[in-house]
Scaffold this motif. Sequence first.
Motif, PDB file in Angstrom:
ATOM      1  N   SER A 169       0.839  -1.193   0.000  1.00 22.97           N
ATOM      2  CA  SER A 169       0.000   0.000   0.000  1.00 22.97           C
ATOM      3  C   SER A 169       0.878   1.249   0.000  1.00 22.97           C
ATOM      4  N   GLU A 170       0.279   2.387  -0.355  1.00 24.47           N
ATOM      5  CA  GLU A 170       1.064   3.624  -0.373  1.00 24.47           C
ATOM      6  C   GLU A 170       1.531   4.034   1.026  1.00 24.47           C
ATOM      7  N   PRO A 171       0.672   3.944   2.069  1.00 20.95           N
ATOM      8  CA  PRO A 171       1.190   4.233   3.415  1.00 20.95           C
ATOM      9  C   PRO A 171       2.347   3.321   3.813  1.00 20.95           C
ATOM     10  N   THR A 172       2.297   2.050   3.377  1.00 23.03           N
ATOM     11  CA  THR A 172       3.421   1.145   3.659  1.00 23.03           C
ATOM     12  C   THR A 172       4.654   1.571   2.884  1.00 23.03           C
ATOM     13  N   ALA A 173       4.469   1.964   1.636  1.00 22.61           N
ATOM     14  CA  ALA A 173       5.599   2.462   0.848  1.00 22.61           C
ATOM     15  C   ALA A 173       6.209   3.700   1.489  1.00 22.61           C
ATOM     16  N   GLY A 174       5.395   4.455   2.227  1.00 26.43           N
ATOM     17  CA  GLY A 174       5.887   5.623   2.934  1.00 26.43           C
ATOM     18  C   GLY A 174       6.945   5.294   3.980  1.00 26.43           C
ATOM     19  N   HIS A 175       7.072   4.003   4.343  1.00 28.02           N
ATOM     20  CA  HIS A 175       8.120   3.596   5.270  1.00 28.02           C
ATOM     21  C   HIS A 175       9.504   3.815   4.675  1.00 28.02           C
ATOM     22  N   ALA A 176       9.587   3.877   3.348  1.00 30.20           N
ATOM     23  CA  ALA A 176      10.867   4.179   2.704  1.00 30.20           C
ATOM     24  C   ALA A 176      11.318   5.596   3.060  1.00 30.20           C
ATOM     25  N   VAL A 177      10.357   6.504   3.169  1.00 29.76           N
ATOM     26  CA  VAL A 177      10.658   7.874   3.592  1.00 29.76           C
ATOM     27  C   VAL A 177      11.122   7.875   5.042  1.00 29.76           C
ATOM     28  N   SER A 178      10.408   7.152   5.875  1.00 25.89           N
ATOM     29  CA  SER A 178      10.752   7.092   7.294  1.00 25.89           C
ATOM     30  C   SER A 178      12.101   6.416   7.517  1.00 25.89           C
ATOM     31  N   ALA A 179      12.431   5.395   6.701  1.00 28.22           N
ATOM     32  CA  ALA A 179      13.713   4.698   6.844  1.00 28.22           C
ATOM     33  C   ALA A 179      14.875   5.631   6.548  1.00 28.22           C
ATOM     34  N   TYR A 180      14.739   6.450   5.517  1.00 33.88           N
ATOM     35  CA  TYR A 180      15.783   7.428   5.208  1.00 33.88           C
ATOM     36  C   TYR A 180      15.932   8.405   6.365  1.00 33.88           C
ATOM     37  N   ALA A 181      14.805   8.886   6.865  1.00 37.11           N
ATOM     38  CA  ALA A 181      14.834   9.831   7.976  1.00 37.11           C
ATOM     39  C   ALA A 181      15.478   9.211   9.208  1.00 37.11           C
ATOM     40  N   LEU A 182      15.180   7.953   9.473  1.00 36.82           N
ATOM     41  CA  LEU A 182      15.780   7.268  10.618  1.00 36.82           C
ATOM     42  C   LEU A 182      17.291   7.150  10.435  1.00 36.82           C
ATOM     43  N   GLY A 183      17.725   6.923   9.201  1.00 33.82           N
ATOM     44  CA  GLY A 183      19.158   6.881   8.921  1.00 33.82           C
ATOM     45  C   GLY A 183      19.832   8.196   9.269  1.00 33.82           C
ATOM     46  N   VAL A 184      19.171   9.302   8.968  1.00 32.55           N
ATOM     47  CA  VAL A 184      19.713  10.620   9.305  1.00 32.55           C
ATOM     48  C   VAL A 184      19.806  10.783  10.819  1.00 32.55           C
ATOM     49  N   VAL A 185      18.749  10.373  11.507  1.00 31.90           N
ATOM     50  CA  VAL A 185      18.690  10.515  12.968  1.00 31.90           C
ATOM     51  C   VAL A 185      19.807   9.712  13.634  1.00 31.90           C
ATOM     52  N   VAL A 186      20.050   8.511  13.145  1.00 32.95           N
ATOM     53  CA  VAL A 186      21.096   7.658  13.719  1.00 32.95           C
ATOM     54  C   VAL A 186      22.480   8.144  13.294  1.00 32.95           C
ATOM     55  N   GLY A 187      22.626   8.470  12.023  1.00 29.34           N
ATOM     56  CA  GLY A 187      23.942   8.808  11.485  1.00 29.34           C
ATOM     57  C   GLY A 187      24.496  10.127  11.966  1.00 29.34           C
ATOM     58  N   ALA A 188      23.641  11.125  12.148  1.00 31.82           N
ATOM     59  CA  ALA A 188      24.127  12.463  12.495  1.00 31.82           C
ATOM     60  C   ALA A 188      24.948  12.472  13.789  1.00 31.82           C
ATOM     61  N   PRO A 189      24.410  12.018  14.916  1.00 36.90           N
ATOM     62  CA  PRO A 189      25.219  12.047  16.143  1.00 36.90           C
ATOM     63  C   PRO A 189      26.360  11.037  16.128  1.00 36.90           C
ATOM     64  N   LEU A 190      26.117   9.870  15.510  1.00 39.61           N
ATOM     65  CA  LEU A 190      27.123   8.814  15.504  1.00 39.61           C
ATOM     66  C   LEU A 190      28.369   9.250  14.726  1.00 39.61           C
ATOM     67  N   ILE A 191      28.151   9.736  13.511  1.00 40.19           N
ATOM     68  CA  ILE A 191      29.279  10.127  12.663  1.00 40.19           C
ATOM     69  C   ILE A 191      29.950  11.392  13.187  1.00 40.19           C
ATOM     70  N   ALA A 192      29.147  12.377  13.594  1.00 40.32           N
ATOM     71  CA  ALA A 192      29.713  13.646  14.063  1.00 40.32           C
ATOM     72  C   ALA A 192      30.586  13.450  15.288  1.00 40.32           C
ATOM     73  N   SER A 193      30.230  12.527  16.162  1.00 36.32           N
ATOM     74  CA  SER A 193      31.017  12.308  17.379  1.00 36.32           C
ATOM     75  C   SER A 193      32.209  11.380  17.119  1.00 36.32           C
ATOM     76  N   LEU A 194      31.975  10.256  16.446  1.00 38.36           N
ATOM     77  CA  LEU A 194      33.048   9.292  16.225  1.00 38.36           C
ATOM     78  C   LEU A 194      34.113   9.807  15.261  1.00 38.36           C
ATOM     79  N   CYS A 195      33.712  10.710  14.356  1.00 38.47           N
ATOM     80  CA  CYS A 195      34.663  11.243  13.371  1.00 38.47           C
ATOM     81  C   CYS A 195      35.135  12.650  13.732  1.00 38.47           C
TER      82      CYS A 195
END
Length: 382
Positions: A32-58
């Motif tokens: 369904s289209e709302p389920t396909a919308g999880h692709a948007v949320s997955a990208y956003a979650l990647g940003v949320v996880v990556g921003a503090p992790l990369i900024a601090s470790l690097c």
Amino acid sequence: MLALSLGGFGIGTTEFVTMGLLPDIAKAFSVSEPTAGHAVSAYALGVVVGAPLIASLCARVPRKKLLIALMIAFTLGNLATVFAPTFPTLILARFVSGLPHGAYFGVASLAAATLAPAGQRAKAVAAVMLGLSAANVVGVPAATWLGQSLGWRDAFGVVAVIGVATVFALWRFVPELTGLKPTNPMTELSALKRPQVLLTLAVGAIGFGGMFAVYTYIATTLTDVAGMSAATVPLVLMLFGLGMVAGNVAGGFLADHGVDKAIFVALISMVFILAGFVAAAHHPISAGVGAFLVGASGAALAPALQTRLMDVAADAQTLAAALNHAALNIANAAGAWLGGLVIAAGLGYTAPAAVGAILAVAGVALFTITVALAGRGHSQKL
């Protein structure tokens, strides 16, 4: 500046093109289209996880090398999206694509502010963000059209090409950024102890969600509610992008003349514009105008939030600047999720705009508290 902006252009294209191609992605994977919308949320979650992790470790990595490495990772994530064989692997690829997003914008914004003339820091930050806005004028409509015409995978192939071009541009044209000294993980993590940093991030995470609640489902809103043909969707996406460019420029100008005032203006504008879009979405012309204004109000908020975070983060500016994009992508994920909920509940495709207006009101209220606490001196570490 152009090289830094090109990275923003690629990131903006991959972030927003997914929304215009949701019907195609849903059809390709039989979801369904709302389920396909999880692709948007997955990208956003990647940003949320990556921003503090990369900024601090690097934190110890030289800034130019870090920018190049981030864009290489971004390119590989989008190539993985192109070749994703199943919906779960697509979700994983979108998550990986989002990991470098926040750290890239954080470091690029600091680089721009460092190189900027006195009194023009917010304009310099807005110049980097302009790539993100310009993506919605050129990159997203073009990639959406290509995705609708040839297949959604081709749109992400274009993004990968932009990523390769950015890697070369960063290597060739960006100086070594010796003015940005590497720090260390503990120094960067100290940003999380500052109430004003956390409150400003919360304002972005809540107040910005309304724009994404509307934009995630814009394609079906335009066709099913406004009565437009699928062929006109890229044109409205271009209007949305033009609004983002206008808002980005205006937001940078306003922030250089008062950061807190600029944030209030943007948030209050979002309240009225999103509420108005509930009615505007029912007619093609007003829907186009509404899309422009939604993009403008949202983009006007970003430079001011970025600048305020750098002001209140002391010596932890890299993490704070990166976390701004984590916060905005929490808004992205929350907006997409809440928009999907009200649609799935049968409230129709205008309901996300009403949800967005409520989120913007919450953002205004929270920022009022934030400014009041800052005025009372509650800005030191916890």
